[in-house]
Design a protein around this motif. Structure first.
Motif, mmCIF file in Angstrom:
data_model
loop_
_atom_site.group_PDB
_atom_site.id
_atom_site.type_symbol
_atom_site.label_atom_id
_atom_site.label_comp_id
_atom_site.label_asym_id
_atom_site.label_seq_id
_atom_site.Cartn_x
_atom_site.Cartn_y
_atom_site.Cartn_z
ATOM 1 N N VAL A 1 0.844 -1.185 0.000
ATOM 2 C CA VAL A 1 0.000 0.000 0.000
ATOM 3 C C VAL A 1 0.883 1.240 0.000
ATOM 4 O O VAL A 1 1.808 1.367 0.793
ATOM 5 N N GLN A 2 0.565 2.146 -0.901
ATOM 6 C CA GLN A 2 1.298 3.408 -0.955
ATOM 7 C C GLN A 2 0.340 4.552 -0.647
ATOM 8 O O GLN A 2 -0.805 4.556 -1.099
ATOM 9 N N LEU A 3 0.822 5.489 0.122
ATOM 10 C CA LEU A 3 0.052 6.674 0.464
ATOM 11 C C LEU A 3 0.794 7.896 -0.051
ATOM 12 O O LEU A 3 1.987 8.063 0.224
ATOM 13 N N ASP B 1 -0.202 1.111 10.053
ATOM 14 C CA ASP B 1 0.636 0.167 9.323
ATOM 15 C C ASP B 1 1.361 0.788 8.138
ATOM 16 O O ASP B 1 2.416 0.311 7.723
ATOM 17 N N TYR B 2 0.790 1.812 7.553
ATOM 18 C CA TYR B 2 1.357 2.418 6.341
ATOM 19 C C TYR B 2 1.398 3.934 6.511
ATOM 20 O O TYR B 2 0.483 4.525 7.085
ATOM 21 N N TRP B 3 2.441 4.523 5.944
ATOM 22 C CA TRP B 3 2.642 5.965 6.084
ATOM 23 C C TRP B 3 2.965 6.606 4.742
ATOM 24 O O TRP B 3 3.670 6.011 3.912
ATOM 25 N N GLY B 4 2.453 7.819 4.559
ATOM 26 C CA GLY B 4 2.834 8.621 3.416
ATOM 27 C C GLY B 4 4.156 9.323 3.676
ATOM 28 O O GLY B 4 4.718 9.253 4.776
ATOM 29 N N LEU C 1 -5.125 19.388 2.719
ATOM 30 C CA LEU C 1 -4.201 18.304 2.438
ATOM 31 C C LEU C 1 -4.974 17.105 1.903
ATOM 32 O O LEU C 1 -6.099 16.842 2.327
ATOM 33 N N SER C 2 -4.339 16.389 0.995
ATOM 34 C CA SER C 2 -4.936 15.183 0.425
ATOM 35 C C SER C 2 -4.006 14.002 0.650
ATOM 36 O O SER C 2 -2.783 14.151 0.659
ATOM 37 N N CYS C 3 -4.597 12.829 0.782
ATOM 38 C CA CYS C 3 -3.818 11.595 0.921
ATOM 39 C C CYS C 3 -4.509 10.526 0.092
ATOM 40 O O CYS C 3 -5.631 10.125 0.402
ATOM 41 N N THR C 4 -3.843 10.077 -0.947
ATOM 42 C CA THR C 4 -4.409 9.089 -1.855
ATOM 43 C C THR C 4 -3.730 7.744 -1.668
ATOM 44 O O THR C 4 -2.500 7.666 -1.668
ATOM 45 N N TYR D 1 3.350 17.249 7.648
ATOM 46 C CA TYR D 1 2.087 16.555 7.894
ATOM 47 C C TYR D 1 2.114 15.197 7.195
ATOM 48 O O TYR D 1 2.483 15.105 6.012
ATOM 49 N N TYR D 2 1.700 14.177 7.935
ATOM 50 C CA TYR D 2 1.747 12.807 7.445
ATOM 51 C C TYR D 2 0.363 12.166 7.497
ATOM 52 O O TYR D 2 -0.373 12.348 8.463
ATOM 53 N N CYS D 3 0.066 11.390 6.468
ATOM 54 C CA CYS D 3 -1.124 10.560 6.522
ATOM 55 C C CYS D 3 -0.709 9.115 6.744
ATOM 56 O O CYS D 3 0.420 8.726 6.430
ATOM 57 N N ALA D 4 -1.623 8.335 7.294
ATOM 58 C CA ALA D 4 -1.320 6.957 7.618
ATOM 59 C C ALA D 4 -2.584 6.120 7.495
ATOM 60 O O ALA D 4 -3.697 6.648 7.579
ATOM 61 N N ALA D 5 -2.389 4.810 7.307
ATOM 62 C CA ALA D 5 -3.510 3.877 7.202
ATOM 63 C C ALA D 5 -3.272 2.684 8.114
ATOM 64 O O ALA D 5 -2.133 2.257 8.303
ATOM 65 N N ARG D 6 -4.363 2.181 8.666
ATOM 66 C CA ARG D 6 -4.243 0.987 9.499
ATOM 67 C C ARG D 6 -5.263 -0.036 9.033
ATOM 68 O O ARG D 6 -6.401 0.328 8.702
ATOM 69 N N GLU D 7 -4.839 -1.315 9.016
ATOM 70 C CA GLU D 7 -5.714 -2.381 8.542
ATOM 71 C C GLU D 7 -6.580 -2.859 9.706
ATOM 72 O O GLU D 7 -6.492 -3.992 10.141
ATOM 73 N N TYR D 8 -7.403 -1.954 10.149
ATOM 74 C CA TYR D 8 -8.268 -2.244 11.278
ATOM 75 C C TYR D 8 -9.416 -1.265 11.237
ATOM 76 O O TYR D 8 -9.246 -0.111 10.875
#
Length: 125
Positions: free
Chosen positions: A1-3, A113-116, A19-22, A95-102
């Motif tokens: 996964v890429q952010l 789990d994942y960071w931009g 801010l946007s995070c794709t 500023y950082y975006c992040a995603a978690r598989e939960y």
């Protein structure tokens, strides 16, 4: 996964930025997952700002910025936004975006789990 985070820049105090995070890569679709925004100023620890659930639409914004920042998402674009209004010089940070598989919202950086790569915001006085 890429952010991929974007939308940072230089703005005067009182101004706004969005801010946007794709998200791309290994699909997260079909799984309920949460996204978050954090920031880190020079010499400081990374701080939580906001989190949103991808499917459920649940969201939470830190008390420190809740009167000025709004988190939202566009599922069709796999993108999460952080609208920042009434910006102050102390908002200057990466500023950082992040995603978690939960499914549940995450409030700490270790929950993700994942960071931009980060996008820089500079607010001039």
């Amino acid at each position: 996964v890429q952010l991929q985070a974007s939308g940072g820049g230089l703005v005067q105090a009182g101004g706004s930025l969005r801010l946007s995070c794709t998200a791309s890569g290994r699909t997260l679709s079909g799984n309920d997952y949460a996204m978050g925004w954090f920031r880190q100023a020079p010499g400081e620890d990374r701080k939580f700002l906001a989190t949103i659930s991808w499917k459920g639409g649940s969201k939470y914004v830190s008390d420190s910025v809740k009167d000025r920042f709004t988190i939202s998402r566009d599922n069709a674009k796999n993108t999460v936004y952080l609208q920042m209004d009434s910006l102050k010089p102390e908002d200057t940070a990466d500023y950082y975006c992040a995603a978690r598989e939960y499914a549940r919202l995450g409030y700490s950086d270790y929950e993700y789990d994942y960071w931009g790569q980060g996008t820089q915001v500079t607010v001039s006085s």
